[in-house]
Design a protein around this motif. Structure first.
Motif, PDB file in Angstrom:
ATOM      1  N   LEU A   1      17.165  -2.773  -5.532  1.00  0.00           N
ATOM      2  CA  LEU A   1      16.557  -3.830  -5.317  1.00  0.00           C
ATOM      3  C   LEU A   1      15.362  -4.333  -6.227  1.00  0.00           C
ATOM      4  CD1 LEU A   1      16.450  -4.129  -1.344  1.00  0.00           C
ATOM      5  CD2 LEU A   1      18.464  -4.771  -2.909  1.00  0.00           C
ATOM      6  N   ALA A   2      14.788  -3.299  -6.815  1.00  0.00           N
ATOM      7  CA  ALA A   2      14.037  -3.639  -7.998  1.00  0.00           C
ATOM      8  C   ALA A   2      14.461  -4.511  -9.018  1.00  0.00           C
ATOM      9  CB  ALA A   2      13.486  -2.328  -8.686  1.00  0.00           C
TER      10      ALA A   2
ATOM     11  N   SER B   1       8.016  -4.923  -4.193  1.00  0.00           N
ATOM     12  CA  SER B   1       7.300  -3.674  -4.373  1.00  0.00           C
ATOM     13  C   SER B   1       8.080  -2.577  -5.227  1.00  0.00           C
ATOM     14  CB  SER B   1       6.955  -2.935  -2.966  1.00  0.00           C
ATOM     15  OG  SER B   1       8.254  -2.404  -2.213  1.00  0.00           O
ATOM     16  N   LYS B   2       9.354  -2.514  -5.284  1.00  0.00           N
ATOM     17  CA  LYS B   2      10.239  -1.619  -5.898  1.00  0.00           C
ATOM     18  C   LYS B   2      10.346  -2.070  -7.369  1.00  0.00           C
ATOM     19  CE  LYS B   2      10.982   1.408  -2.757  1.00  0.00           C
ATOM     20  NZ  LYS B   2      10.278   2.610  -2.836  1.00  0.00           N
ATOM     21  N   ALA B   3      10.143  -3.447  -7.585  1.00  0.00           N
ATOM     22  CA  ALA B   3      10.089  -3.990  -8.904  1.00  0.00           C
ATOM     23  C   ALA B   3       8.875  -3.405  -9.779  1.00  0.00           C
ATOM     24  CB  ALA B   3      10.306  -5.507  -9.099  1.00  0.00           C
TER      25      ALA B   3
ATOM     26  N   THR C   1       0.876  -1.264   0.057  1.00  0.00           N
ATOM     27  CA  THR C   1      -0.094  -0.236  -0.084  1.00  0.00           C
ATOM     28  C   THR C   1       0.849   1.137   0.172  1.00  0.00           C
ATOM     29  OG1 THR C   1      -1.941  -1.041   1.081  1.00  0.00           O
ATOM     30  CG2 THR C   1      -1.775   1.214   1.083  1.00  0.00           C
ATOM     31  N   THR C   2       1.845   1.276   0.935  1.00  0.00           N
ATOM     32  CA  THR C   2       2.698   2.512   1.124  1.00  0.00           C
ATOM     33  C   THR C   2       3.626   2.543  -0.182  1.00  0.00           C
ATOM     34  OG1 THR C   2       2.785   2.147   3.480  1.00  0.00           O
ATOM     35  CG2 THR C   2       4.415   3.613   2.298  1.00  0.00           C
ATOM     36  N   ASN C   3       4.237   1.329  -0.704  1.00  0.00           N
ATOM     37  CA  ASN C   3       5.290   1.625  -1.953  1.00  0.00           C
ATOM     38  C   ASN C   3       5.130   1.579  -3.096  1.00  0.00           C
ATOM     39  OD1 ASN C   3       6.995   1.549   0.684  1.00  0.00           O
ATOM     40  ND2 ASN C   3       8.017  -0.426  -0.055  1.00  0.00           N
ATOM     41  N   VAL C   4       3.741   1.182  -3.231  1.00  0.00           N
ATOM     42  CA  VAL C   4       3.086   0.815  -4.647  1.00  0.00           C
ATOM     43  C   VAL C   4       2.160   1.593  -4.930  1.00  0.00           C
ATOM     44  CG1 VAL C   4       2.442  -0.773  -6.424  1.00  0.00           C
ATOM     45  CG2 VAL C   4       4.161  -1.286  -4.950  1.00  0.00           C
ATOM     46  N   LEU C   5       0.862   1.575  -4.262  1.00  0.00           N
ATOM     47  CA  LEU C   5      -0.236   2.125  -4.292  1.00  0.00           C
ATOM     48  C   LEU C   5      -0.203   3.734  -4.023  1.00  0.00           C
ATOM     49  CD1 LEU C   5      -3.006  -0.386  -2.887  1.00  0.00           C
ATOM     50  CD2 LEU C   5      -1.941  -0.298  -5.037  1.00  0.00           C
ATOM     51  N   GLY C   6       0.645   3.881  -3.052  1.00  0.00           N
ATOM     52  CA  GLY C   6       0.759   5.189  -2.497  1.00  0.00           C
ATOM     53  C   GLY C   6       1.323   6.432  -3.736  1.00  0.00           C
ATOM     54  N   PRO C   7       2.607   5.984  -4.196  1.00  0.00           N
ATOM     55  CA  PRO C   7       3.037   6.646  -5.520  1.00  0.00           C
ATOM     56  C   PRO C   7       2.088   6.849  -6.681  1.00  0.00           C
ATOM     57  CG  PRO C   7       4.412   4.957  -5.104  1.00  0.00           C
ATOM     58  CD  PRO C   7       3.272   5.003  -3.961  1.00  0.00           C
ATOM     59  N   ILE C   8       1.521   5.510  -6.911  1.00  0.00           N
ATOM     60  CA  ILE C   8       0.501   5.633  -8.185  1.00  0.00           C
ATOM     61  C   ILE C   8      -0.676   6.400  -8.069  1.00  0.00           C
ATOM     62  CG2 ILE C   8      -1.089   4.106  -9.229  1.00  0.00           C
ATOM     63  CD1 ILE C   8       0.780   1.926  -9.083  1.00  0.00           C
ATOM     64  N   ARG C   9      -1.207   6.435  -6.673  1.00  0.00           N
ATOM     65  CA  ARG C   9      -2.254   7.295  -6.336  1.00  0.00           C
ATOM     66  C   ARG C   9      -1.982   8.676  -6.166  1.00  0.00           C
ATOM     67  NH1 ARG C   9      -4.393   3.375  -1.316  1.00  0.00           N
ATOM     68  NH2 ARG C   9      -6.048   2.036  -2.891  1.00  0.00           N
ATOM     69  N   MET C  10      -0.872   9.188  -5.599  1.00  0.00           N
ATOM     70  CA  MET C  10      -0.392  10.378  -5.526  1.00  0.00           C
ATOM     71  C   MET C  10       0.030  11.093  -6.986  1.00  0.00           C
ATOM     72  SD  MET C  10       0.477  12.447  -3.172  1.00  0.00           S
ATOM     73  CE  MET C  10      -0.333  13.831  -3.743  1.00  0.00           C
ATOM     74  N   THR C  11       0.594  10.379  -7.727  1.00  0.00           N
ATOM     75  CA  THR C  11       0.796  10.833  -9.118  1.00  0.00           C
ATOM     76  C   THR C  11      -0.914  11.068  -9.967  1.00  0.00           C
ATOM     77  OG1 THR C  11       3.015   9.672  -9.198  1.00  0.00           O
ATOM     78  CG2 THR C  11       1.884  10.557 -11.338  1.00  0.00           C
ATOM     79  N   SER C  12      -1.562  10.173  -9.769  1.00  0.00           N
ATOM     80  CA  SER C  12      -2.863  10.180 -10.287  1.00  0.00           C
ATOM     81  C   SER C  12      -3.512  11.392  -9.803  1.00  0.00           C
ATOM     82  CB  SER C  12      -3.677   8.769 -10.043  1.00  0.00           C
ATOM     83  OG  SER C  12      -5.011   9.068 -10.585  1.00  0.00           O
ATOM     84  N   ALA C  13      -3.676  11.782  -8.717  1.00  0.00           N
ATOM     85  CA  ALA C  13      -3.937  12.892  -8.250  1.00  0.00           C
ATOM     86  C   ALA C  13      -3.352  14.202  -8.743  1.00  0.00           C
ATOM     87  CB  ALA C  13      -4.095  12.998  -6.538  1.00  0.00           C
ATOM     88  N   LEU C  14      -2.329  14.384  -9.039  1.00  0.00           N
ATOM     89  CA  LEU C  14      -1.728  15.538  -9.708  1.00  0.00           C
ATOM     90  C   LEU C  14      -1.380  15.390 -11.081  1.00  0.00           C
ATOM     91  CD1 LEU C  14       0.892  16.074  -6.647  1.00  0.00           C
ATOM     92  CD2 LEU C  14      -1.254  17.412  -7.170  1.00  0.00           C
ATOM     93  N   ILE C  15      -1.536  14.346 -11.858  1.00  0.00           N
ATOM     94  CA  ILE C  15      -0.980  14.468 -13.340  1.00  0.00           C
ATOM     95  C   ILE C  15      -1.688  15.050 -14.195  1.00  0.00           C
ATOM     96  CG2 ILE C  15      -2.580  12.353 -13.868  1.00  0.00           C
ATOM     97  CD1 ILE C  15       1.241  13.023 -14.810  1.00  0.00           C
TER      98      ILE C  15
ATOM     99  N   ILE D   1      14.594   7.336  -9.710  1.00  0.00           N
ATOM    100  CA  ILE D   1      15.827   7.275  -8.802  1.00  0.00           C
ATOM    101  C   ILE D   1      15.930   6.064  -8.062  1.00  0.00           C
ATOM    102  CG2 ILE D   1      16.790   8.652  -6.720  1.00  0.00           C
ATOM    103  CD1 ILE D   1      15.052  10.978  -7.384  1.00  0.00           C
ATOM    104  N   ALA D   2      16.998   5.277  -8.322  1.00  0.00           N
ATOM    105  CA  ALA D   2      17.041   4.026  -7.845  1.00  0.00           C
ATOM    106  C   ALA D   2      18.313   3.925  -6.937  1.00  0.00           C
ATOM    107  CB  ALA D   2      17.380   2.975  -8.956  1.00  0.00           C
ATOM    108  N   PRO D   3      18.304   4.113  -5.749  1.00  0.00           N
ATOM    109  CA  PRO D   3      19.487   4.318  -4.823  1.00  0.00           C
ATOM    110  C   PRO D   3      20.073   2.750  -4.425  1.00  0.00           C
ATOM    111  CG  PRO D   3      17.669   5.421  -3.928  1.00  0.00           C
ATOM    112  CD  PRO D   3      17.121   4.490  -4.899  1.00  0.00           C
ATOM    113  N   PRO D   4      21.269   2.700  -4.346  1.00  0.00           N
ATOM    114  CA  PRO D   4      21.902   1.631  -3.750  1.00  0.00           C
ATOM    115  C   PRO D   4      21.820   1.509  -2.038  1.00  0.00           C
ATOM    116  CG  PRO D   4      23.524   3.220  -3.877  1.00  0.00           C
ATOM    117  CD  PRO D   4      22.049   3.918  -4.479  1.00  0.00           C
TER     118      PRO D   4
END
Length: 252
Positions: free
Chosen positions: A140-141, A154-156, A108-122, A179-182
């Protein structure tokens, strides 16, 4: 990405990579608004960075996302950059019975959250010059860490979504960055003192240097060996496949 003169919203900006990016971008003359669940962390950041602003947000709550998106559009109409950085990481047991609460909260936090946030602002971002949607994923993706298999998955998933969204927005003014950090010294997995992890200030400095280019994937040197795991020409393969799919099934 243009590194100055933007109005930038960063989720998970109260600590770690989110705070580091917020402060670096604030110093370059951008208007920066950070968000997070912990009011005390947000206050500490804005107190240390006069002119930066903050809003409380729970990316696991769709109502919170919609409320904050409406506030941003109303109060910061020049908003042109969204950085989806909020995330959680916990060890799990993918070789045994999974804790369902951990599974649900991570996805919910790592996948749905950013998808929903972008959807709300796109749709708002589509009207802005130099518009950017960025996502913080992880190396790790590409090379999962089995002791935190749900987080890695979730990152993948988010990386896959980025590829699709970048393709679908290719004819708009919105660029989609990843942005894909080590491994970085942050609160995730109590890594603040881990010698093997990259110091946060070094990560932010390298990341800002790459952000200032025309790269779609923001990779510091320590991340590149992991990114190479998926093989060459991923973007060419993805784009070619999707062009064929559009020809067959229609769409834009």
């Amino acid at each position: 990405m243009k590194l100055t003169g933007n109005t930038i919203f960063i989720t998970g900006g109260g600590s770690g990579i989110g705070r580091g990016l917020a402060e670096a971008l604030h110093k370059r003359g951008n208007k920066v608004i950070i968000a997070g669940r912990r009011r005390s962390h947000l206050k500490a950041v804005i107190d240390a960075n006069p002119g930066m602003e903050a809003v409380e947000l729970d990316v696991a709550d769709p109502a919170s996302i919609e409320r904050v998106a409406a506030k941003l559009i109303a109060e910061y109409p020049e908003l042109n950059v969204l950085i989806n950085n909020a995330g959680i990481m916990q060890p799990d047991t993918v070789g045994g019975k999974i804790d369902d609460a951990l599974l649900t909260s991570t996805i919910t936090t790592n996948v749905l959250g950013p998808i929903r946030m972008t959807s709300a602002l796109i749709e708002h971002l589509k009207t802005k010059k130099d518009a950017i949607v960025a996502y913080t994923t992880s190396v790790l993706a590409f090379v999962p860490m089995a002791i935190t298999g749900i987080y890695s998955s979730s990152k993948a998933a988010l990386h896959s979504y980025v590829l699709s969204q970048r393709f679908m927005l290719r004819n708009t003014g919105v660029r989609v960055l990843e942005i894909a950090p080590p491994w970085v010294r942050t609160e995730l997995m109590n890594s603040q003192e881990a010698e093997q992890a990259m110091p946060l200030d070094e990560f932010i400095a390298e990341t800002m240097a790459v952000l200032g280019t025309d790269a779609d994937e923001i990779l510091v040197d320590g991340a590149k060996q992991f990114r190479g795991n998926v093989g060459p020409n991923e973007h060419g393969l993805v784009n070619g496949f999707n062009e064929q799919a559009l020809a067959l099934f229609g769409g834009t």
